[in-house]
Design a protein around this motif. Structure first.
Motif, PDB file in Angstrom:
ATOM      1  N   LYS A  53       0.826  -1.203   0.000  1.00 32.58           N
ATOM      2  CA  LYS A  53       0.000   0.000   0.000  1.00 32.58           C
ATOM      3  C   LYS A  53       0.859   1.250   0.000  1.00 32.58           C
ATOM      4  CE  LYS A  53      -0.699  -0.781   4.885  1.00 32.58           C
ATOM      5  NZ  LYS A  53      -1.665  -1.156   5.878  1.00 32.58           N
ATOM      6  N   VAL A  54       0.197   2.356  -0.320  1.00 33.63           N
ATOM      7  CA  VAL A  54       0.855   3.657  -0.297  1.00 33.63           C
ATOM      8  C   VAL A  54       0.190   4.473   0.810  1.00 33.63           C
ATOM      9  CG1 VAL A  54       1.398   5.751  -1.575  1.00 33.63           C
ATOM     10  CG2 VAL A  54       1.304   3.551  -2.776  1.00 33.63           C
ATOM     11  N   PRO A  55       0.891   4.656   1.928  1.00 34.62           N
ATOM     12  CA  PRO A  55       0.318   5.436   3.023  1.00 34.62           C
ATOM     13  C   PRO A  55       0.395   6.928   2.730  1.00 34.62           C
ATOM     14  CG  PRO A  55       2.539   4.831   3.559  1.00 34.62           C
ATOM     15  CD  PRO A  55       2.230   4.191   2.226  1.00 34.62           C
ATOM     16  N   ASN A  56      -0.309   7.718   3.531  1.00 36.74           N
ATOM     17  CA  ASN A  56      -0.186   9.160   3.364  1.00 36.74           C
ATOM     18  C   ASN A  56       1.128   9.627   4.007  1.00 36.74           C
ATOM     19  OD1 ASN A  56      -0.609   9.525   6.166  1.00 36.74           O
ATOM     20  ND2 ASN A  56      -2.797   9.791   5.894  1.00 36.74           N
ATOM     21  N   ARG A  57       1.471  10.861   3.754  1.00 36.37           N
ATOM     22  CA  ARG A  57       2.744  11.419   4.218  1.00 36.37           C
ATOM     23  C   ARG A  57       2.858  11.392   5.741  1.00 36.37           C
ATOM     24  NH1 ARG A  57       4.398  16.790   1.388  1.00 36.37           N
ATOM     25  NH2 ARG A  57       4.180  18.068   3.233  1.00 36.37           N
ATOM     26  N   ALA A  58       1.773  11.704   6.428  1.00 41.86           N
ATOM     27  CA  ALA A  58       1.797  11.716   7.892  1.00 41.86           C
ATOM     28  C   ALA A  58       2.147  10.334   8.448  1.00 41.86           C
ATOM     29  CB  ALA A  58       0.450  12.182   8.441  1.00 41.86           C
ATOM     30  N   ARG A  59       1.623   9.289   7.826  1.00 40.83           N
ATOM     31  CA  ARG A  59       1.918   7.917   8.281  1.00 40.83           C
ATOM     32  C   ARG A  59       3.390   7.586   8.049  1.00 40.83           C
ATOM     33  NH1 ARG A  59       2.533   4.217  11.511  1.00 40.83           N
ATOM     34  NH2 ARG A  59       2.289   2.087  10.802  1.00 40.83           N
ATOM     35  N   VAL A  60       3.930   7.997   6.921  1.00 47.69           N
ATOM     36  CA  VAL A  60       5.345   7.739   6.640  1.00 47.69           C
ATOM     37  C   VAL A  60       6.226   8.504   7.626  1.00 47.69           C
ATOM     38  CG1 VAL A  60       7.205   7.908   4.941  1.00 47.69           C
ATOM     39  CG2 VAL A  60       4.937   7.179   4.214  1.00 47.69           C
ATOM     40  N   VAL A  61       5.859   9.733   7.941  1.00 48.32           N
ATOM     41  CA  VAL A  61       6.608  10.502   8.944  1.00 48.32           C
ATOM     42  C   VAL A  61       6.614   9.741  10.263  1.00 48.32           C
ATOM     43  CG1 VAL A  61       6.557  12.589  10.376  1.00 48.32           C
ATOM     44  CG2 VAL A  61       6.291  12.785   7.894  1.00 48.32           C
ATOM     45  N   GLU A  62       5.475   9.199  10.648  1.00 51.10           N
ATOM     46  CA  GLU A  62       5.363   8.423  11.890  1.00 51.10           C
ATOM     47  C   GLU A  62       6.267   7.192  11.851  1.00 51.10           C
ATOM     48  OE1 GLU A  62       1.804   5.730  13.637  1.00 51.10           O
ATOM     49  OE2 GLU A  62       1.255   7.794  13.179  1.00 51.10           O
ATOM     50  N   ILE A  63       6.243   6.465  10.737  1.00 43.20           N
ATOM     51  CA  ILE A  63       7.084   5.269  10.584  1.00 43.20           C
ATOM     52  C   ILE A  63       8.566   5.659  10.678  1.00 43.20           C
ATOM     53  CG2 ILE A  63       7.837   3.489   8.946  1.00 43.20           C
ATOM     54  CD1 ILE A  63       4.883   3.479   7.914  1.00 43.20           C
ATOM     55  N   LEU A  64       8.957   6.747  10.013  1.00 44.48           N
ATOM     56  CA  LEU A  64      10.348   7.188  10.049  1.00 44.48           C
ATOM     57  C   LEU A  64      10.767   7.602  11.445  1.00 44.48           C
ATOM     58  CD1 LEU A  64      10.552   9.209   6.715  1.00 44.48           C
ATOM     59  CD2 LEU A  64      11.544   6.968   7.173  1.00 44.48           C
ATOM     60  N   LYS A  65       9.902   8.311  12.147  1.00 43.10           N
ATOM     61  CA  LYS A  65      10.225   8.749  13.518  1.00 43.10           C
ATOM     62  C   LYS A  65      10.475   7.538  14.413  1.00 43.10           C
ATOM     63  CE  LYS A  65       7.894  13.219  13.895  1.00 43.10           C
ATOM     64  NZ  LYS A  65       6.761  13.918  14.529  1.00 43.10           N
ATOM     65  N   GLN A  66       9.652   6.500  14.256  1.00 43.25           N
ATOM     66  CA  GLN A  66       9.807   5.284  15.067  1.00 43.25           C
ATOM     67  C   GLN A  66      11.131   4.582  14.755  1.00 43.25           C
ATOM     68  OE1 GLN A  66       6.277   3.030  14.257  1.00 43.25           O
ATOM     69  NE2 GLN A  66       4.972   4.334  15.527  1.00 43.25           N
ATOM     70  N   ALA A  67      11.612   4.732  13.527  1.00 38.10           N
ATOM     71  CA  ALA A  67      12.836   4.045  13.115  1.00 38.10           C
ATOM     72  C   ALA A  67      14.104   4.825  13.458  1.00 38.10           C
ATOM     73  CB  ALA A  67      12.789   3.777  11.608  1.00 38.10           C
ATOM     74  N   LEU A  68      13.950   6.088  13.853  1.00 38.35           N
ATOM     75  CA  LEU A  68      15.129   6.895  14.181  1.00 38.35           C
ATOM     76  C   LEU A  68      15.804   6.351  15.431  1.00 38.35           C
ATOM     77  CD1 LEU A  68      13.799  10.512  13.583  1.00 38.35           C
ATOM     78  CD2 LEU A  68      15.565   9.341  12.278  1.00 38.35           C
ATOM     79  N   PRO A  69      17.134   6.416  15.470  1.00 41.31           N
ATOM     80  CA  PRO A  69      17.847   5.977  16.683  1.00 41.31           C
ATOM     81  C   PRO A  69      17.417   6.828  17.878  1.00 41.31           C
ATOM     82  CG  PRO A  69      19.374   6.428  14.879  1.00 41.31           C
ATOM     83  CD  PRO A  69      18.021   6.879  14.435  1.00 41.31           C
ATOM     84  N   GLN A  70      17.308   6.182  19.005  1.00 40.50           N
ATOM     85  CA  GLN A  70      16.876   6.888  20.218  1.00 40.50           C
ATOM     86  C   GLN A  70      17.988   7.644  20.863  1.00 40.50           C
ATOM     87  OE1 GLN A  70      13.655   7.082  20.890  1.00 40.50           O
ATOM     88  NE2 GLN A  70      13.331   5.803  19.113  1.00 40.50           N
TER      89      GLN A  70
END
Length: 81
Positions: free
Chosen positions: A64-81
């Protein structure tokens, strides 16, 4: 961070790449974005439906192709803590 867009080059694959690039710009992060079109490599991720999003070798989204806000959320979760 390494991001891979898995897909055959279809219109949804192009849409996912566009949304990912916009989300990366929104976050102001530096990433490497790679398009993977080789079917054997796509299957090696266990992906049977494209487009798919892989971040740092972990499949995050399939079919699927999510909206931009969802991708931002996915990227934020993947960022190193």
């Amino acid at each position: 961070m390494n991001i891979k867009i898995l897909g055959s080059g279809c219109s949804n694959c192009a849409k996912l790449e566009k949304v990912v690039r916009e989300a990366v710009d929104d976050l102001g992060i530096v990433v490497e974005i790679e398009k993977v079109q080789d079917v054997a490599e796509i299957i090696s991720y266990g992906v049977m439906s494209t487009p798919a999003l892989v971040i740092d070798e972990v499949v995050k989204l399939v079919g699927k192709v999510p909206n931009r806000a969802r991708v931002v959320e996915i990227l934020k979760q993947a960022l190193p803590q």
